[in-house]
Design an enzyme around this catalytic site. Structure first.
Site, PDB file in Angstrom:
ATOM      1  N   ASP A 171      72.312  50.319  33.520  1.00 51.43           N
ATOM      2  CA  ASP A 171      71.988  50.911  32.219  1.00 51.43           C
ATOM      3  C   ASP A 171      72.528  52.321  32.026  1.00 51.43           C
ATOM      4  OD1 ASP A 171      70.252  52.124  34.124  1.00 51.43           O
ATOM      5  OD2 ASP A 171      69.103  52.907  32.450  1.00 51.43           O
ATOM      6  N   ASP A 177      76.337  54.158  36.096  1.00 56.65           N
ATOM      7  CA  ASP A 177      76.685  52.761  36.396  1.00 56.65           C
ATOM      8  C   ASP A 177      78.048  52.377  35.821  1.00 56.65           C
ATOM      9  OD1 ASP A 177      74.182  52.189  37.627  1.00 56.65           O
ATOM     10  OD2 ASP A 177      73.301  52.160  35.629  1.00 56.65           O
ATOM     11  N   ASP A 221      71.125  47.747  39.159  1.00 56.52           N
ATOM     12  CA  ASP A 221      70.771  49.149  39.267  1.00 56.52           C
ATOM     13  C   ASP A 221      69.240  49.142  39.200  1.00 56.52           C
ATOM     14  OD1 ASP A 221      70.731  51.957  38.461  1.00 56.52           O
ATOM     15  OD2 ASP A 221      70.309  51.160  36.482  1.00 56.52           O
TER      16      ASP A 221
END
Ligand code: ADP
Ligand code: MG
Length: 384
Positions: free
Chosen positions: A271, A275, A79
């Site tokens: 994080d 996600d 990410d």
């Protein structure tokens, strides 16, 4: 094993191949050697050692199977915000429309005051003053887009272009490099803030190290704009970059990458709460723990306590090391036992050798498994 030993004690004397006591002795040797202690103890101990060694370094691994899956990492997906560029984003530009700069920052900081998103934290830090919570009404965090809040009775939006488009607000398009947070108050555009994501050199080094450790593809999936993502992807030398994604798009891209991989595993590092679906779907989900959101930590299989991306190659190296120790133990135990079993059947091995093949091999396998604890600094304390 007990039945094999019994057959060994009974049948050969019946066929006049030797005395009963001689074959009983051989059967007992067979029984002692065939005890599976070495395997039963050393396999879980190697995993415990690996997990323990990792936790010393701030890498929390939830189970032995995750350690095994980690060792076969083939595709690694990251990410962006909160994962690749290191923490402490900086507010670098404030461009208000029809209001003072300080007003715009205050509005943004109030809207972001309940969010744990790294963007939100950088804005609140830049504001630097106590926030009067009584002025804030409803707050809604919209994953991948931003925040909608009520402040002093006004409907405030703070987020990306997508959020502005959703509420049909004509925003100011800008080519500033960084993450742009547009602000609107009661449906009127109020300006934008630019947050810079700075990348520490060790992140690049950690990604290169992952490649050396056998990761074939590094991918970035982000909710941020294509221009910012492309710049970061290029700087870090990532293989693929997908930008402007919502949580569901991230899952769809991960599914596509699942189809592309061969025999290895797919690892996702993220994080945020956006996600969580992909963290749960990936073979191993890794969450940035220090600042990561609870939903991400909950859904992940591995948590990096310091949010240091440099821990990733260490985790992969450690998992490979643990699996190597495991294989050594299995091969060592099985081959010593097979050899002594054969020698025992032919009457060449005595009881002492049988005891060595059982207890001795177990002790050696346990000592070998303890290497996974990584007391040896050579493996984990490499600095990047
Ligand atoms: P990434 O997928 O890169 O980690 P996120 O999905 O967390 O990014 O966020 C995607 C985009 O959504 C961000 O780049 C930002 O533009 C916007 N965004 C998300 N949360 C916030 C927030 N709290 N305040 C402002 N913008 C936000
Ligand atoms: Mg993120």
């Amino acid at each position: 094993m007990l039945i094999s030993a019994l057959l060994l004690a009974v049948f050969p004397p019946l066929f006049h191949l030797g005395g009963f006591s001689e074959w009983l002795h051989r059967a007992l040797i067979f029984l002692v050697v065939s005890c599976p202690c070495a395997l039963v103890l050393s396999v879980p101990l190697s995993f415990f050692g690996g997990i323990g060694g990792a936790s010393r370094k701030g890498i929390l691994i939830k189970g032995g199977n995750d350690l095994e899956t980690l060792s076969k990492a083939e595709i690694m997906i990251f990410d962006k915000t909160g994962t690749l560029p290191q923490r402490r984003f900086l507010l670098t530009e404030v461009c208000p429309e029809n209001m003072e700069k300080s007003q715009l920052i205050e509005l943004a900081a109030m809207a972001e005051s309940y969010s744990h998103h790294p963007i939100a934290e950088s804005i609140c830090r830049a504001f630097g003053k106590e926030i009067d919570q009584s002025r804030i009404g409803d707050i809604q965090e919209i994953p991948g887009k931003g925040i909608a809040a009520t402040i002093d009775g006004k409907h405030i939006l703070a987020g990306n272009q997508r959020l502005m488009e959703e509420y049909r607000i004509s925003y100011h398009a800008t080519s500033a490099i960084g993450t742009i947070v547009h602000i609107a108050a009661d449906g009127v555009y109020a300006g934008y803030l630019v947050i810079s994501d700075r990348i520490k050199p060790e992140v690049k080094e950690a990604l290169a190290e992952l490649k050396r450790l056998g990761v074939k593809k590094t991918v970035m999936l982000s909710g941020d704009t294509p221009a910012t993502c492309r710049a970061i992807g290029k700087e870090l030398g990532l293989d693929l970059v997908f930008a402007g994604l919502l949580p569901t798009d991230k899952v769809a891209h991960a599914e596509e990458l699942f189809r592309q991989k061969s025999r290895g595993t797919l690892i996702y590092v993220g994080d945020g709460m956006n996600d969580a679906p992909v963290l749960a779907r990936a073979d191993v989900g890794i969450a940035m723990g220090a600042m990561g959101q609870d939903a991400a930590i909950e859904a992940a299989d591995v948590v990096l306590m310091d949010d240091k991306l440099t821990l990733l190659p260490q985790a992969i190296r450690l998992s490979k090391k643990t699996m190597a120790i495991l294989r050594q133990n299995i091969i060592f135990a099985l081959s010593v036992k097979a050899l002594v079993l054969i020698l025992g059947v032919f009457g060449i091995a005595n009881m002492w050798l049988a005891v060595f093949a059982d207890v001795g091999v177990t002790v050696l396998a346990i000592l070998n498994a303890m290497r996974a604890l990584q007391k040896n600094p050579e493996i984990l304390s490499r600095t990047y």
